[in-house]
Design a protein around this motif. Structure first.
Motif, PDB file in Angstrom:
ATOM      1  N   VAL A 131     -74.857  53.084  18.514  1.00 45.48           N
ATOM      2  CA  VAL A 131     -74.697  53.201  17.066  1.00 45.48           C
ATOM      3  C   VAL A 131     -75.078  54.629  16.694  1.00 45.48           C
ATOM      4  CG1 VAL A 131     -75.515  52.468  14.805  1.00 45.48           C
ATOM      5  CG2 VAL A 131     -75.137  50.763  16.591  1.00 45.48           C
ATOM      6  N   ALA A 132     -74.174  55.332  16.006  1.00 45.40           N
ATOM      7  CA  ALA A 132     -74.394  56.739  15.658  1.00 45.40           C
ATOM      8  C   ALA A 132     -74.747  56.875  14.188  1.00 45.40           C
ATOM      9  CB  ALA A 132     -73.151  57.564  15.971  1.00 45.40           C
ATOM     10  N   CYS A 133     -75.716  57.746  13.906  1.00 43.37           N
ATOM     11  CA  CYS A 133     -76.213  57.912  12.540  1.00 43.37           C
ATOM     12  C   CYS A 133     -76.544  59.378  12.292  1.00 43.37           C
ATOM     13  CB  CYS A 133     -77.467  57.044  12.361  1.00 43.37           C
ATOM     14  SG  CYS A 133     -78.198  57.099  10.715  1.00 43.37           S
ATOM     15  N   SER A 134     -76.129  59.912  11.147  1.00 44.24           N
ATOM     16  CA  SER A 134     -76.528  61.266  10.773  1.00 44.24           C
ATOM     17  C   SER A 134     -77.999  61.246  10.345  1.00 44.24           C
ATOM     18  CB  SER A 134     -75.647  61.798   9.645  1.00 44.24           C
ATOM     19  OG  SER A 134     -75.731  60.954   8.500  1.00 44.24           O
ATOM     20  N   VAL A 135     -78.678  62.395  10.513  1.00 39.61           N
ATOM     21  CA  VAL A 135     -80.127  62.423  10.297  1.00 39.61           C
ATOM     22  C   VAL A 135     -80.540  63.622   9.448  1.00 39.61           C
ATOM     23  CG1 VAL A 135     -82.398  62.465  11.414  1.00 39.61           C
ATOM     24  CG2 VAL A 135     -80.478  61.321  12.545  1.00 39.61           C
ATOM     25  N   GLY A 136     -81.298  63.333   8.396  1.00 38.06           N
ATOM     26  CA  GLY A 136     -81.904  64.369   7.575  1.00 38.06           C
ATOM     27  C   GLY A 136     -83.408  64.191   7.580  1.00 38.06           C
ATOM     28  N   ASP A 137     -83.907  63.366   6.646  1.00 35.99           N
ATOM     29  CA  ASP A 137     -85.337  63.101   6.541  1.00 35.99           C
ATOM     30  C   ASP A 137     -85.862  62.219   7.665  1.00 35.99           C
ATOM     31  OD1 ASP A 137     -87.437  63.930   5.028  1.00 35.99           O
ATOM     32  OD2 ASP A 137     -87.241  62.430   3.468  1.00 35.99           O
ATOM     33  N   GLY A 138     -84.968  61.432   8.270  1.00 39.39           N
ATOM     34  CA  GLY A 138     -85.371  60.539   9.346  1.00 39.39           C
ATOM     35  C   GLY A 138     -85.510  59.092   8.931  1.00 39.39           C
ATOM     36  N   CYS A 139     -85.407  58.830   7.629  1.00 39.81           N
ATOM     37  CA  CYS A 139     -85.625  57.466   7.124  1.00 39.81           C
ATOM     38  C   CYS A 139     -84.475  56.523   7.469  1.00 39.81           C
ATOM     39  CB  CYS A 139     -85.823  57.490   5.619  1.00 39.81           C
ATOM     40  SG  CYS A 139     -87.159  58.572   5.070  1.00 39.81           S
ATOM     41  N   THR A 140     -83.254  56.996   7.354  1.00 46.62           N
ATOM     42  CA  THR A 140     -82.107  56.124   7.594  1.00 46.62           C
ATOM     43  C   THR A 140     -82.030  55.699   9.057  1.00 46.62           C
ATOM     44  OG1 THR A 140     -80.858  57.077   5.748  1.00 46.62           O
ATOM     45  CG2 THR A 140     -79.606  55.915   7.440  1.00 46.62           C
ATOM     46  N   ILE A 141     -82.143  56.651   9.963  1.00 45.19           N
ATOM     47  CA  ILE A 141     -82.063  56.291  11.380  1.00 45.19           C
ATOM     48  C   ILE A 141     -83.244  55.401  11.772  1.00 45.19           C
ATOM     49  CG2 ILE A 141     -83.272  58.331  12.263  1.00 45.19           C
ATOM     50  CD1 ILE A 141     -81.238  58.356  14.584  1.00 45.19           C
ATOM     51  N   GLY A 142     -84.403  55.637  11.153  1.00 48.91           N
ATOM     52  CA  GLY A 142     -85.540  54.759  11.389  1.00 48.91           C
ATOM     53  C   GLY A 142     -85.244  53.343  10.941  1.00 48.91           C
ATOM     54  N   GLY A 143     -84.559  53.214   9.807  1.00 50.39           N
ATOM     55  CA  GLY A 143     -84.179  51.897   9.315  1.00 50.39           C
ATOM     56  C   GLY A 143     -83.145  51.224  10.197  1.00 50.39           C
ATOM     57  N   VAL A 144     -82.202  52.004  10.710  1.00 41.92           N
ATOM     58  CA  VAL A 144     -81.179  51.445  11.607  1.00 41.92           C
ATOM     59  C   VAL A 144     -81.838  50.798  12.819  1.00 41.92           C
ATOM     60  CG1 VAL A 144     -79.286  52.051  13.173  1.00 41.92           C
ATOM     61  CG2 VAL A 144     -79.322  52.975  10.839  1.00 41.92           C
ATOM     62  N   TYR A 145     -82.793  51.498  13.413  1.00 42.92           N
ATOM     63  CA  TYR A 145     -83.502  50.940  14.571  1.00 42.92           C
ATOM     64  C   TYR A 145     -84.308  49.704  14.180  1.00 42.92           C
ATOM     65  CZ  TYR A 145     -87.012  50.292  18.180  1.00 42.92           C
ATOM     66  OH  TYR A 145     -87.829  49.733  19.132  1.00 42.92           O
ATOM     67  N   ASN A 146     -85.036  49.785  13.070  1.00 44.87           N
ATOM     68  CA  ASN A 146     -85.871  48.660  12.649  1.00 44.87           C
ATOM     69  C   ASN A 146     -85.055  47.395  12.429  1.00 44.87           C
ATOM     70  OD1 ASN A 146     -88.022  50.413  12.725  1.00 44.87           O
ATOM     71  ND2 ASN A 146     -88.742  49.973  10.653  1.00 44.87           N
TER      72      ASN A 146
END
Length: 412
Positions: free
Chosen positions: A237-252
């Motif tokens: 699953v690929a995710c763009s990253v800025g602050d890190g919150c979205t990719i952290g949520g994807v994993y969670n």
């Protein structure tokens, strides 16, 4: 809430009882971002494949058993957030030569970005706790999503954005009636001002890098992906990253499903940044901590030189066995055209960055030909029409007759 055990600090591991407004670890300070810990045995009593199959609420609230919102909070009048389409690739998969490709188009949320998921939870909590004003800093999408959800539910919104924020996002949040502060500075300066103002005036803090509740809304994107794939997620699953919150949520989200026994593995997560602003990619490559980075990319939504949620972002990639990769702004603009031409999905620069990363990862041999991928398009191209036109080029001008049309060469 019986289904929530409490908070756990991502740095020191200390645990705290679940309370309405604990933002960061009292021991570690602002860097001590908290995880919300669920009682999966309790959640599993009501959240099952069978219960989801029977659920007719086609929004993110179908997963509220895994969200820190009280059962007494009425979300029936909220904007309809979530349950965005997951498209199986028709053409791009063949061009890349991989087993399968899916595109999750979160640009079709109410204010046209994935950030609606976090803002919906933020507004629900603000109402639950009796606030009349909600506030955040943002590169644009969190701002417009917060303003839209707040307007819908009668809350005031005070929003801080860097002065470089695209006009499409600025116009959105102003139409929603938010008080907009355009900060003369970068995202760090914008965040710092919002933090000071929130503390002084006592507004509800929607900043995702501070408030652990926000990631619980963002994770619903991966809950949806899994359910839409019949609980058999793709290899990547690929995710763009800025602050890190979205990719952290994807994993969670995937971790929650794994702990509940609804999926048998967590997909590898590909974190993608622009080469013009890639503090995560640089830090991992050099084997060091993150350093402040220039915000030198047209992908404004991920132009974050000082990420506020580094631990969860780094954990998402490492714990899933994934990879980090950076792509140039030219690659991002090209991918806006590619994703539109091959799949009919119109993404903003940050929205297509994940797909640009997939293209680069396939070329680099990181993603193999026998593997499957889901790429998350986090925002609509209508958010940033200036760069969309830059990617697409200029239209062909023609006099109003057939001879001129044929002479123009556009039909060739």
């Amino acid at each position: 809430m019986k289904r929530i055990l409490g908070y756990k600090c991502t740095i020191c591991g200390r645990e705290y009882p679940f309370g309405p407004e604990l933002m960061t670890c009292p021991h570690c300070g602002e860097k001590g971002i908290l995880d919300i810990v669920y009682d999966y045995k309790e959640v599993g009593k009501t959240l099952t494949k069978e219960s989801l199959a029977a659920n007719r609420d086609n929004s993110m609230w179908r997963y509220r058993d895994l969200m820190p919102v009280a059962e007494t909070t009425d979300v029936s009048k909220f904007l309809r957030i979530g349950w965005t389409p997951l498209y199986e690739s028709v053409s791009l998969r063949n061009e890349l030569g991989i087993k399968a490709l899916y595109v999750k188009d979160d640009g079709l949320n109410p204010t046209a970005s994935l950030k609606d998921r976090a803002s919906g939870v933020a507004v629900a909590k603000a109402i639950e706790l009796g606030y009349d004003t909600i506030s955040c800093s943002s590169t644009g999408n969190a701002a417009s999503s917060c303003a839209g959800s707040a307007a819908r539910m009668g809350l005031k919104a005070v929003i801080f954005v860097p002065e470089r924020a695209p006009e499409g996002k600025v116009s959105q949040l102003m139409i929603f009636g938010a008080k907009l502060v355009s900060v003369k500075g970068d995202y760090k300066a914008t965040f710092d001002l919002s933090k000071a103002a929130i503390e002084k005036y006592g507004w509800y803090n929607r900043n995702a890098g501070i408030n652990p509740v926000m990631i619980e809304g963002k994770k619903t994107v991966s809950l949806e992906i899994a359910e839409q794939l019949n609980f058999k997620p793709t290899d990547w699953v690929a995710c763009s990253v800025g602050d890190g919150c979205t990719i952290g949520g994807v994993y969670n989200g995937f971790k929650d499903l794994y702990e509940l026994g609804l999926i048998d593995r967590i997909p590898k997560i590909l974190g993608v940044q622009s080469t013009g602003c890639c503090p995560f990619v640089d830090a991992v490559a050099a084997g060091r901590e993150l350093l402040p980075t220039e915000e030198n990319t047209l992908a404004d939504s991920i132009a974050v030189g000082v990420p506020r949620n580094p631990v969860k972002a780094l954990r998402a990639v490492e714990a899933s066995g994934g990879k980090w990769i950076a792509v140039s702004d030219d690659d991002i603009l090209a991918t806006m055209r590619i994703l539109g031409r091959t799949e009919g999905v119109f993404g903003e620069p940050a929205g297509v960055t994940a797909t640009a990363g997939v293209i680069a990862a396939v070329k680099a041999g990181i993603i193999k030909s026998d593997e499957s991928v889901t790429t998350i398009s986090t925002g609509s191209g209508l958010k940033d029409v200036k760069n969309a036109l830059r990617a697409a080029g200029k239209p062909t001008k023609c006099d109003p007759d057939l001879a001129a049309l044929e002479a123009s060469g556009i039909l060739n």
